[in-house]
Design a protein around this motif. Structure first.
Motif, PDB file in Angstrom:
ATOM      1  N   LEU A  99       0.882  -1.178   0.000  1.00  0.00           N
ATOM      2  CA  LEU A  99       0.000   0.000   0.000  1.00  0.00           C
ATOM      3  C   LEU A  99       0.913   1.219   0.000  1.00  0.00           C
ATOM      4  N   SER A 100       0.782   2.042  -1.039  1.00  0.00           N
ATOM      5  CA  SER A 100       1.646   3.226  -1.140  1.00  0.00           C
ATOM      6  C   SER A 100       0.833   4.398  -1.646  1.00  0.00           C
ATOM      7  N   ASP A 101       1.253   5.598  -1.253  1.00  0.00           N
ATOM      8  CA  ASP A 101       0.570   6.785  -1.786  1.00  0.00           C
ATOM      9  C   ASP A 101       1.301   7.348  -3.011  1.00  0.00           C
ATOM     10  N   ILE A 102       2.327   6.617  -3.468  1.00  0.00           N
ATOM     11  CA  ILE A 102       3.076   7.064  -4.652  1.00  0.00           C
ATOM     12  C   ILE A 102       3.011   5.948  -5.701  1.00  0.00           C
ATOM     13  N   ALA A 103       2.546   6.296  -6.895  1.00  0.00           N
ATOM     14  CA  ALA A 103       2.302   5.277  -7.926  1.00  0.00           C
ATOM     15  C   ALA A 103       3.566   4.517  -8.316  1.00  0.00           C
ATOM     16  N   ASP A 104       4.698   5.193  -8.421  1.00  0.00           N
ATOM     17  CA  ASP A 104       5.903   4.472  -8.862  1.00  0.00           C
ATOM     18  C   ASP A 104       6.897   4.249  -7.717  1.00  0.00           C
ATOM     19  N   ALA A 105       6.384   4.075  -6.499  1.00  0.00           N
ATOM     20  CA  ALA A 105       7.259   3.774  -5.352  1.00  0.00           C
ATOM     21  C   ALA A 105       8.023   2.481  -5.656  1.00  0.00           C
ATOM     22  N   PRO A 106       9.331   2.420  -5.325  1.00  0.00           N
ATOM     23  CA  PRO A 106      10.133   1.239  -5.649  1.00  0.00           C
ATOM     24  C   PRO A 106       9.484  -0.082  -5.229  1.00  0.00           C
ATOM     25  N   ALA A 107       8.814  -0.113  -4.086  1.00  0.00           N
ATOM     26  CA  ALA A 107       8.230  -1.382  -3.614  1.00  0.00           C
ATOM     27  C   ALA A 107       7.160  -1.901  -4.576  1.00  0.00           C
ATOM     28  N   THR A 108       6.550  -1.008  -5.348  1.00  0.00           N
ATOM     29  CA  THR A 108       5.476  -1.448  -6.255  1.00  0.00           C
ATOM     30  C   THR A 108       6.021  -2.310  -7.403  1.00  0.00           C
ATOM     31  N   PHE A 109       7.349  -2.253  -7.654  1.00  0.00           N
ATOM     32  CA  PHE A 109       7.946  -3.048  -8.745  1.00  0.00           C
ATOM     33  C   PHE A 109       8.208  -4.487  -8.317  1.00  0.00           C
ATOM     34  N   VAL A 110       8.176  -4.764  -7.037  1.00  0.00           N
ATOM     35  CA  VAL A 110       8.647  -6.068  -6.550  1.00  0.00           C
ATOM     36  C   VAL A 110       7.631  -6.740  -5.626  1.00  0.00           C
ATOM     37  N   THR A 111       6.356  -6.509  -5.871  1.00  0.00           N
ATOM     38  CA  THR A 111       5.333  -7.078  -4.999  1.00  0.00           C
ATOM     39  C   THR A 111       4.290  -7.808  -5.837  1.00  0.00           C
ATOM     40  N   ASN A 112       3.574  -8.715  -5.216  1.00  0.00           N
ATOM     41  CA  ASN A 112       2.531  -9.434  -5.951  1.00  0.00           C
ATOM     42  C   ASN A 112       1.384  -8.509  -6.315  1.00  0.00           C
ATOM     43  N   GLN A 113       0.980  -7.676  -5.374  1.00  0.00           N
ATOM     44  CA  GLN A 113      -0.134  -6.763  -5.640  1.00  0.00           C
ATOM     45  C   GLN A 113       0.146  -5.399  -5.014  1.00  0.00           C
ATOM     46  N   THR A 114      -0.511  -4.394  -5.569  1.00  0.00           N
ATOM     47  CA  THR A 114      -0.288  -3.022  -5.101  1.00  0.00           C
ATOM     48  C   THR A 114      -1.620  -2.307  -4.937  1.00  0.00           C
ATOM     49  N   ILE A 115      -1.726  -1.503  -3.895  1.00  0.00           N
ATOM     50  CA  ILE A 115      -2.844  -0.564  -3.787  1.00  0.00           C
ATOM     51  C   ILE A 115      -2.230   0.833  -3.726  1.00  0.00           C
TER      52      ILE A 115
END
Ligand code: AMP
Length: 324
Positions: free
Chosen positions: A16-32
């Motif tokens: 869960l991130s408030d930034i669309a291209d946060a680094p963690a979003t590249f390496v997770t199964n799902q993103t909100i």
């Protein structure tokens, strides 16, 4: 990094991130992607997971408290509350007998005179030296606005060290040996292992970190940053999450701080905190990330890049662990 290690251990992750291209979003199964105050998003997030943790302590406390009504959060909201407010943190540390710099929360001009030299810091939301002013007696204070501030006596320290401590749901607790930290412009630049302090001070620092973790009721990992003055230790700051000064553990210790976090919050036995290699971690700050040749040529340098879009001045873009 936490996601990488969770995946290696067979877990799946949702970020869960408030930034669309946060680094963690590249390496997770799902993103909100949602604002941290978005209760529907927090509820949805809670429904998708068994346990939540955080890797940044400037998340609004309300978001974490709300999330905790729907799913287990480790470390808990109380730990976050204390560590995201410098005054609560210093009050807590002193209440358990851990020493800190002298500090004041009001009458700044008078207290500045008493301290001689001091650092005025925003009590919340500050990091990497942001929101800090070094002042001498007689200096005029900056515009303070309505946010809370803390005035800390300037500590003429010999060096700065930090200890990563990990405590599991089962109560098992382990501390890594300290590293010596070198800051540039208020930002961590390098962390060296072994720390350049005596063996007895190393043990004292590890025991101090363990005591803090126990008293605060930590489940997870905690960085305890300290000033070394002779054989005295003053605690500067706590961070209840994997910390920049713990990154050397990724390549130089039996178990990285990220694996320990996953072990701690899932109740698995903790791994060894032993370092098998000496050396140092160098942060890649701003456009340093564009000069990697020297590191690529060194077969003992392990480069970690975060994939952040823009190399702005002062932004941490990655780090290199140099094994010696
Ligand atoms: P902080 O954001 O509190 O971690 O402060 C960033 C850096 O500023 C620290 O790592 C120290 O190098 C320096 N610093 C912070 N507080 C003090 C202090 N009370 N006395 C001397 N140096 C400090």
């Amino acid at each position: 990094m936490t996601c990488f290690y969770a995946h290696k251990m067979g877990f799946k992750t949702v970020v869960l991130s408030d930034i669309a291209d946060a680094p963690a979003t590249f390496v997770t199964n799902q993103t909100i992607i949602a604002d941290y105050s978005d209760k529907d998003a927090l509820k949805k997030f809670a429904q998708m997971i068994d346990i939540a943790t955080f890797e940044f302590e400037n998340i609004p406390l309300e978001a974490v408290s709300f999330l905790a009504q729907h799913v287990e959060v480790c470390p808990n909201a109380e730990v976050l509350k204390i560590t995201q407010h410098r005054v609560l943190e210093k009050d807590f540390l002193n209440s358990i007998g851990a020493k800190t710099a002298d500090y004041a929360t009001s009458n700044f001009e008078e207290n500045l005179k008493k301290f001689g030299k001091a650092i005025l810091k925003t009590a919340t939301m500050g990091y990497d030296g942001k929101g800090q002013f070094v002042l001498k007696a007689g200096d005029s204070l900056p515009e303070l606005g309505s946010s809370p501030w803390i005035l800390e006596k300037f500590c003429p320290f010999d060096s700065e060290i930090s200890v990563m401590v990990v405590r599991s749901k089962t109560g098992e607790i382990k501390a890594y040996e300290p590293l010596t930290n070198i800051h540039k412009n208020g930002i961590l630049d390098e962390s060296h292992y072994p720390a350049k302090v005596s063996d007895s001070l190393k043990i004292k620092a590890q025991n101090l970190a363990k005591n803090i973790a126990e008293k605060i009721g930590l489940i997870g990992v905690l960085a305890v940053e300290m000033f070394v003055i002779g054989d005295e230790l003053l605690v500067n700051e706590l961070a209840p999450r994997p910390h920049n000064s713990g990154h050397f553990s990724m390549d130089a210790a039996v178990t990285s701080q990220f694996e320990q976090l996953i072990r701690a919050i899932t109740g698995l036995p903790l791994g060894s905190t032993e370092f098998h290699s000496t050396g140092y971690m160098k942060n890649l700050i701003g456009d340093e990330v564009n000069n990697l040749e020297e590191f690529y040529k060194n077969p003992n340098a392990k480069i970690h890049l975060y994939g952040k879009a823009e190399a702005k001045a002062g932004r941490k873009m990655g780090h290199v662990n140099i094994l010696e």
